[in-house]
Design an enzyme around this catalytic site. Structure first.
Site, PDB file in Angstrom:
ATOM      1  N   GLY A 132      12.898  -8.982 -20.816  1.00 43.02           N
ATOM      2  CA  GLY A 132      13.371  -7.862 -21.645  1.00 43.02           C
ATOM      3  C   GLY A 132      14.700  -7.314 -21.009  1.00 43.02           C
ATOM      4  O   GLY A 132      14.858  -7.289 -19.838  1.00 43.02           O
ATOM      5  N   GLY A 227       8.522   0.596   9.851  1.00 42.66           N
ATOM      6  CA  GLY A 227       7.888   1.798   8.915  1.00 42.66           C
ATOM      7  C   GLY A 227       6.657   2.226   9.241  1.00 42.66           C
ATOM      8  O   GLY A 227       6.309   3.240   8.823  1.00 42.66           O
ATOM      9  N   PHE A 228       5.900   1.438  10.067  1.00 43.81           N
ATOM     10  CA  PHE A 228       4.699   1.648  10.749  1.00 43.81           C
ATOM     11  C   PHE A 228       4.860   2.467  11.884  1.00 43.81           C
ATOM     12  O   PHE A 228       5.852   2.466  12.505  1.00 43.81           O
ATOM     13  CB  PHE A 228       3.674   0.467  10.685  1.00 43.81           C
ATOM     14  CG  PHE A 228       3.441   0.113   9.468  1.00 43.81           C
ATOM     15  CD1 PHE A 228       2.202   0.440   8.745  1.00 43.81           C
ATOM     16  CD2 PHE A 228       4.053  -0.783   8.489  1.00 43.81           C
ATOM     17  CE1 PHE A 228       1.629  -0.277   7.471  1.00 43.81           C
ATOM     18  CE2 PHE A 228       3.460  -1.240   7.177  1.00 43.81           C
ATOM     19  CZ  PHE A 228       2.425  -1.031   6.884  1.00 43.81           C
ATOM     20  N   THR A 358      -0.307  -1.165  -4.622  1.00 49.66           N
ATOM     21  CA  THR A 358      -0.940  -1.240  -5.935  1.00 49.66           C
ATOM     22  C   THR A 358      -1.712  -0.074  -6.420  1.00 49.66           C
ATOM     23  O   THR A 358      -1.590   0.195  -7.561  1.00 49.66           O
ATOM     24  CB  THR A 358      -1.987  -2.517  -5.763  1.00 49.66           C
ATOM     25  OG1 THR A 358      -1.280  -3.729  -5.338  1.00 49.66           O
ATOM     26  CG2 THR A 358      -2.420  -2.884  -7.083  1.00 49.66           C
ATOM     27  N   HIS A 487     -24.457   6.678  12.553  1.00 48.99           N
ATOM     28  CA  HIS A 487     -24.623   5.701  13.706  1.00 48.99           C
ATOM     29  C   HIS A 487     -25.465   4.661  13.080  1.00 48.99           C
ATOM     30  O   HIS A 487     -26.296   4.807  12.001  1.00 48.99           O
ATOM     31  CB  HIS A 487     -25.560   6.183  14.730  1.00 48.99           C
ATOM     32  CG  HIS A 487     -25.757   5.491  16.048  1.00 48.99           C
ATOM     33  ND1 HIS A 487     -24.772   4.935  16.712  1.00 48.99           N
ATOM     34  CD2 HIS A 487     -26.896   4.732  16.200  1.00 48.99           C
ATOM     35  CE1 HIS A 487     -25.195   4.070  17.831  1.00 48.99           C
ATOM     36  NE2 HIS A 487     -26.536   4.140  17.290  1.00 48.99           N
TER      37      HIS A 487
END
Length: 513
Positions: A132, A227-228, A358, A487
């Site tokens: 498209g 970026g982390f 996502t 636990h």
């Protein structure tokens, strides 16, 4: 190629036309169709330069599946190494079959693509394997696989064309190098591999290949996990180095040449000789050292993981006035995911300046359809988006990195609670006691509001998920401390953090740590 016909609810052929079959596009299309709108998805993606076909679902959805499969293959290998500590005895030599892994994963991707197409049909979404391009306001030129063209109109257009792996532009990169989406098209194990780039997908691929017993070298370009949180990136790096992964620092790739051609697998008939296994070629890589010296090394595979570029060219954005960032090529959008053209929206990794996962794309696409066709006013919240790096020692995070928190609030206003932990299942095989790690970043003046959570260890993504919901509700350190730990699970470490980085650093200065 004849697009489906039928009445729409307005003057156009379709109420909603989606360009691109990414996860956000599928979500907005299905939600809109469920609200009785006439919807068309156009999705025709060219193969990668190495000829790898791309399935419906976009790079994020399909690559997420591949990442998880590959991580699991690596983790199973590690589990086999430690199974004797739990009383298991293997009766035969264990080896890994690359071809069986590739076949299994590829079959799952094809099955998932067919399932997605069935879901679209069931939801009432029209789908065309076609390209498209915007050619006028509300008008899209549709080009089918046979090259036939036709123009269709739509009241609203959504761009979800995603992104593609980048190349470095050095001699031989497109001819001889792979990207992460090509890795499972190899008919043979990659052998000695050079991973160029320290991105999340680069470290994931490096960890996966090393977990299969292959020699791996990582060449960051120049940083690890840009970026982390960089302290977390250093811990992942240290874990990989201790495990045996090699790193080449401050080097750059200058050229890739093929010194020995590989062969593809030959499939025999009934009377033909036995099939010959595919063989790897050999690549000679020219590397420039930090001092500017040139050296050459031989590898079987060169994997480029130097970032991804938004696929926004060639779809007519400039023709209708959709504005993109000059730096990134990604589409500029407002808080409603709307572009500079009122009836055109963008979702997912084509957006400029926003996180992209996502799950986030699916959420944003669903909310967009509800705003368009159900009268909803709920916007997608692009803050506190969780993400996970599927290295062998998994890393998951939500909220701010330590560097970003210090920049935003000032170091004096930031408290970082942290701890190493030892998963109980690691104790019998005596796996490294100081590998797994968590830290919680708090804004002191705001009731010690939790502004960042970072987890490094087995199933880190699953551990983090519940804390993401708590952060959305304004989690404070006091509330975290009041949470009862489960636990013997690993996640309980987050509810019992007492040591801060300031305390740890003071102990180190005094020589007590």
């Amino acid at each position: 190629m004849d697009p489906p016909t039928g009445p729409s609810l307005g003057p156009h052929d379709y109420d909603l036309l989606v360009i691109g079959g990414g996860s956000g596009g599928l979500a907005v299309a299905k939600e809109a169709a469920g609200l009785r709108r006439k919807v068309l998805i156009l999705d025709l993606v060219a193969p990668s330069p190495r000829g790898t076909e791309r399935e419906l679902g976009g790079s994020s959805l399909n690559m997420d599946s591949i990442r998880k499969y590959l991580q699991q293959a690596s983790l199973l290998g590690k589990a086999i190494q430690h199974c004797q500590a739990y009383g298991w005895r293997l009766k035969e030599h264990v080896c890994h079959s690359w071809s069986e892994l590739v076949e299994g994963v590829q079959e799952q991707l094809k099955t998932r693509s067919l399932e997605l197409k069935r879901e679209l049909k069931s939801a009432g979404v029209f789908y065309l394997q076609a390209r498209g391009e915007l050619v006028a306001p509300h008008t899209v030129e549709v080009t089918g696989v046979n090259g036939r063209k036709r123009r269709l109109t739509a009241e609203t257009v959504v761009i979800t064309t995603g992104d593609r792996p980048q190349y470095l532009g050095v001699p031989g990169d497109r001819e001889f190098c792979l990207t992460s989406e090509d890795l499972l098209s190899l008919p043979h194990p990659p052998g000695r591999t050079l991973v160029v780039g320290g991105s999340a997908e680069g470290l994931e691929c490096a960890g996966f290949l090393f977990g299969l017993g292959l020699p791996v070298t990582v060449m960051p370009q120049p940083d690890l996990l840009p970026g982390f949180d960089q302290k977390m990136a250093e811990k992942i790096e240290n874990h990989m180095i201790v495990s045996g992964v090699d790193f080449l620092y401050n080097c750059s790739l200058a050229k890739v040449e093929q010194t020995e051609a590989g062969s593809e697998e030959v499939v025999s008939g009934d009377s033909a000789p036995a099939p010959q296994q595919a063989s790897r070629g050999r690549l000679r890589v020219t590397i420039i050292s930090p001092e500017g010296r040139t050296k050459q090394e031989d590898f079987d595979t060169v994997l480029l993981t130097v970032g991804r570029k938004a696929f926004t060219s060639g779809i007519g954005l400039e023709c209708v006035g959709v504005q993109c960032s000059q730096d990134t090529g990604r589409i500029l959008v407002n808080e409603s995911d709307q572009t500079s053209v009122d009836h055109i929206y963008a979702i997912g990794s084509v957006q400029h300046g926003r996180p992209s996962t996502t799950g986030l794309s699916v959420h944003a696409g669903t909310l967009l359809a509800r705003r368009l066709y159900r009268g909803s006013s709920i916007l997608c919240d692009y803050s506190n988006v969780p993400t996970v790096v599927l290295t062998q020692l998994e890393y998951a995070s939500c909220g701010l990195s330590e560097e970003k928190a210090n920049l935003t609030f000032g170091e004096a206003s930031v408290e970082v609670y942290h701890s190493y932990y030892w998963p109980l299942e690691w104790t019998l095989p005596a796996r490294n006691k100081n590998s797994c790690y968590v830290k919680v970043i708090c804004n002191i003046p705001d009731r010690e509001l939790v502004v960042g959570v970072h987890v490094m260890g087995p199933n880190a993504g699953d551990i983090l998920q519940g804390f993401v919901a708590a952060m959305k509700c304004g989690l404070t350190k006091q509330q975290l401390d009041a949470t009862v730990g489960l636990h013997p699970g690993s996640a309980q470490v987050l509810s019992s953090l007492t040591q801060t980085q300031r305390m740890s650093e003071a102990l180190m200065v005094r020589g007590n740590c």
